[in-house]
Write an enzyme that holds these catalytic residues in place. Structure first.
Site, PDB file in Angstrom:
ATOM      1  N   ARG A 136       0.827  -1.128   0.018  1.00 46.92           N
ATOM      2  CA  ARG A 136       0.181  -0.049   0.103  1.00 46.92           C
ATOM      3  C   ARG A 136       0.992   1.283   0.236  1.00 46.92           C
ATOM      4  O   ARG A 136       0.555   2.433  -0.503  1.00 46.92           O
ATOM      5  CB  ARG A 136      -0.966  -0.195   0.998  1.00 46.92           C
TER       6      ARG A 136
ATOM      7  N   ASP B  48      -3.667 -15.615   7.366  1.00 41.01           N
ATOM      8  CA  ASP B  48      -2.435 -16.025   6.832  1.00 41.01           C
ATOM      9  C   ASP B  48      -1.635 -16.914   7.681  1.00 41.01           C
ATOM     10  O   ASP B  48      -0.702 -17.484   7.340  1.00 41.01           O
ATOM     11  CB  ASP B  48      -1.543 -14.787   6.371  1.00 41.01           C
TER      12      ASP B  48
HETATM   13  C1  S3P Z   1      -4.015  -9.084   2.247  1.00 34.86           C
HETATM   14  C2  S3P Z   1      -5.357  -9.645   2.633  1.00 34.86           C
HETATM   15  C3  S3P Z   1      -5.829 -11.042   2.997  1.00 34.86           C
HETATM   16  C4  S3P Z   1      -4.284 -11.861   3.026  1.00 34.86           C
HETATM   17  C5  S3P Z   1      -3.143 -11.567   2.043  1.00 34.86           C
HETATM   18  C6  S3P Z   1      -2.869 -10.073   2.311  1.00 34.86           C
HETATM   19  C7  S3P Z   1      -3.895  -7.643   1.823  1.00 34.86           C
HETATM   20  O1  S3P Z   1      -6.324 -11.657   1.623  1.00 34.86           O
HETATM   21  O2  S3P Z   1      -4.388 -13.115   2.855  1.00 34.86           O
HETATM   22  O3  S3P Z   1      -1.858 -12.260   2.268  1.00 34.86           O
HETATM   23  O4  S3P Z   1      -2.827  -7.154   1.915  1.00 34.86           O
HETATM   24  O5  S3P Z   1      -5.004  -6.854   1.738  1.00 34.86           O
HETATM   25  P1  S3P Z   1      -7.941 -11.715   1.695  1.00 34.86           P
HETATM   26  O6  S3P Z   1      -8.043 -10.240   1.997  1.00 34.86           O
HETATM   27  O7  S3P Z   1      -8.445 -11.839   0.328  1.00 34.86           O
HETATM   28  O8  S3P Z   1      -8.376 -12.847   2.631  1.00 34.86           O
END
Ligand code: S3P
Length: 437
Positions: free
Chosen positions: A31, A319
């Site tokens: 981000r 995660d």
């Molecule tokens: C993330 C959101 C998660 C996570 C990924 C990173 C992010 O996925 O599993 O490793 O940075 O927004 P989801 O929000 O699709 O579950």
């Protein structure tokens, strides 16, 4: 990108000790590049994760004309292009293994006046993209895909309009992709979620001067708001710290401190799960890095007990399930995880990858459609396949601390997507881990 030939051999008998700083948070690092690129002015980033996933994001924005310089090992300077300043890239944007890059950038590119093509590796090309394409199309975006999967061709937009979207899944990637498109839409874009997903987008957009309404399960913003450059200090990634937290928790006599770890409440499910299993965890020296809470986490090893983990804890630990299954394998009694069907569409099918690996090591595990049952007890050694999934590889490496024989883990090169230097740090902490290939 990565060769699949990297193999880890991890040996039993270690005990974790010392103070460790794991690399920067992956979600926040992605981000920082994206928002820095869209901002007016110069954004500086410290503690950036130089894993392959975030480097893919960085390269993609460089291809869209954004000047990003590495000013140190983990620090960056980003010359923001402004909300409407991105340039048409020369070719496809290769996002490697990174679902976050693809889903967030799908939203962001939907607001551009040029065509952008997003491609990824074999794993990313298998992952579901309809979940982000559908809401973006409702906003007026035009997206071509391979039957709901990458490559995605995002065509120049006519005019996006705001939507109020009820997401069927709790996913920060979907929420953030929609909010990024919402910056280019007329009116107020809203996202409702069934459970609260991580809120780094909402917090960081605010730090960039955007007015965002946010509460657990809800986020909204008005389109057309400019981003103002800022300084981003990236905490250590709790998802990387989790491997060492579990490593210390499962070995009596271990004691480690993980420093500067991001403890945003949408991410601390691993602490709740381990405490429910009886782990000794203390949060020391709580403080803020900008809008993100940070603490040093001390973990001391002692016996764990099996638990039942339901839907309400899943999003905040999404995660960490691979390493939670390892904790379960060494706990007294049974652990049951339910409501975690999202694990099937991560970098690998993490329910199947972990269940197959645990069984290959002699642990009694049963895969459920939305989770797993694991009977805690002993673990032999043997060979498991990480299936190119970074978190599966690191989880089985940590498991060797308590296994009876060495564990050989195949297909580990993608550890570099999220945790460059894992093997060296694990050795420093006390795990006998050798890398071949
Ligand atoms: C993330 C959101 C998660 C996570 C990924 C990173 C992010 O996925 O599993 O490793 O940075 O927004 P989801 O929000 O699709 O579950």
């Amino acid at each position: 990108m990565s060769s699949s030939s990297l193999t880890f051999c991890a040996y039993p008998g270690g005990r974790l000790a010392g103070t460790l700083r794991v690399p920067g948070d992956k979600s926040i690092s992605h981000r920082s590049i994206m928002f820095g690129a869209l901002a007016d002015g110069e954004t500086t980033v410290e503690g950036f994760l130089t894993g392959e996933d975030c480097l893919c994001t960085m390269k993609a924005f460089q291809m869209m004309g954004v000047r990003i310089e590495r000013t140190g090992e983990t620090s960056l300077r980003i010359r923001g292009a402004g909300l409407h300043g991105l340039k048409s890239p020369d070719g496809p944007l290769d996002l490697g293994n990174s679902g976050t890059s693809m889903r967030l950038m799908a939203g962001l590119l939907s607001g551009q006046t040029f065509t952008g093509t997003l491609v990824g590796d074999a794993s990313l090309s298998r992952r579901p993209m309809k979940r982000i394409i559908a809401p973006l199309e409702q906003m007026g975006a035009r997206i071509e895909s391979n039957d709901g999967k990458a490559p995605l061709n995002i065509l120049p937009h006519r005019k996006l309009h705001a939507i109020s979207y009820r997401s069927p899944v709790a996913s920060a990637q979907i929420k953030s992709g929609i909010l990024l498109a919402g910056l280019y839409a007329d009116g107020k874009t809203e996202v409702f979620e069934p459970e609260a997903s991580r809120d780094h987008t909402e917090r960081m957009l605010r730090a960039f001067g955007v007015r965002v309404e946010a509460r657990p399960g809800y986020a909204a913003l008005e389109g057309g708001q400019p981003l103002r450059a800022t300084h981003v200090r990236v905490p250590a990634d709790i998802s990387s710290a989790a491997f060492f937290m579990v490593g210390a928790a499962i070995v009596p006599g271990s004691e480690i401190v993980l420093s500067e770890v991001g403890v945003n409440p949408t991410r601390t499910g691993i602490i709740d799960v381990l405490r429910a299993m009886g782990a000794d965890i203390e949060l020391l020296n709580p403080r803020q890095f900008g809008d993100e809470p940070v603490a040093d986490i001390r973990v001391r090893g002692r016996g764990l007990t099996g638990v039942k983990i339901g839907k309400e804890l899943v999003a905040a630990a999404i995660d960490e399930f691979p390493i939670i299954f390892i904790a379960a394998a060494f706990a007294k009694g049974e652990t049951v995880v339910e409501g975690a069907e999202e694990l099937r569409v991560k970098e690998s099918d993490r329910i199947q990858s972990m269940c197959d690996g645990l069984r290959a090591l002699g642990v009694s595990a049963i895969a459920l459609p939305d989770g797993m049952r694991v009977a805690g007890g002993r673990m032999r050694g043997g060979t498991v396949d990480a299936r190119g999934d970074h978190r599966i590889a690191m989880s089985f490496a940590i498991a060797a601390l308590r296994a009876e024989q060495p564990i050989t883990i195949l297909d580990c090169a993608n550890v570099n997507t999220s945790f460059p230097g894992f093997a060296a740090l694990a050795r420093r902490a006390g795990l006998d881990l050798r890398v071949r290939g």
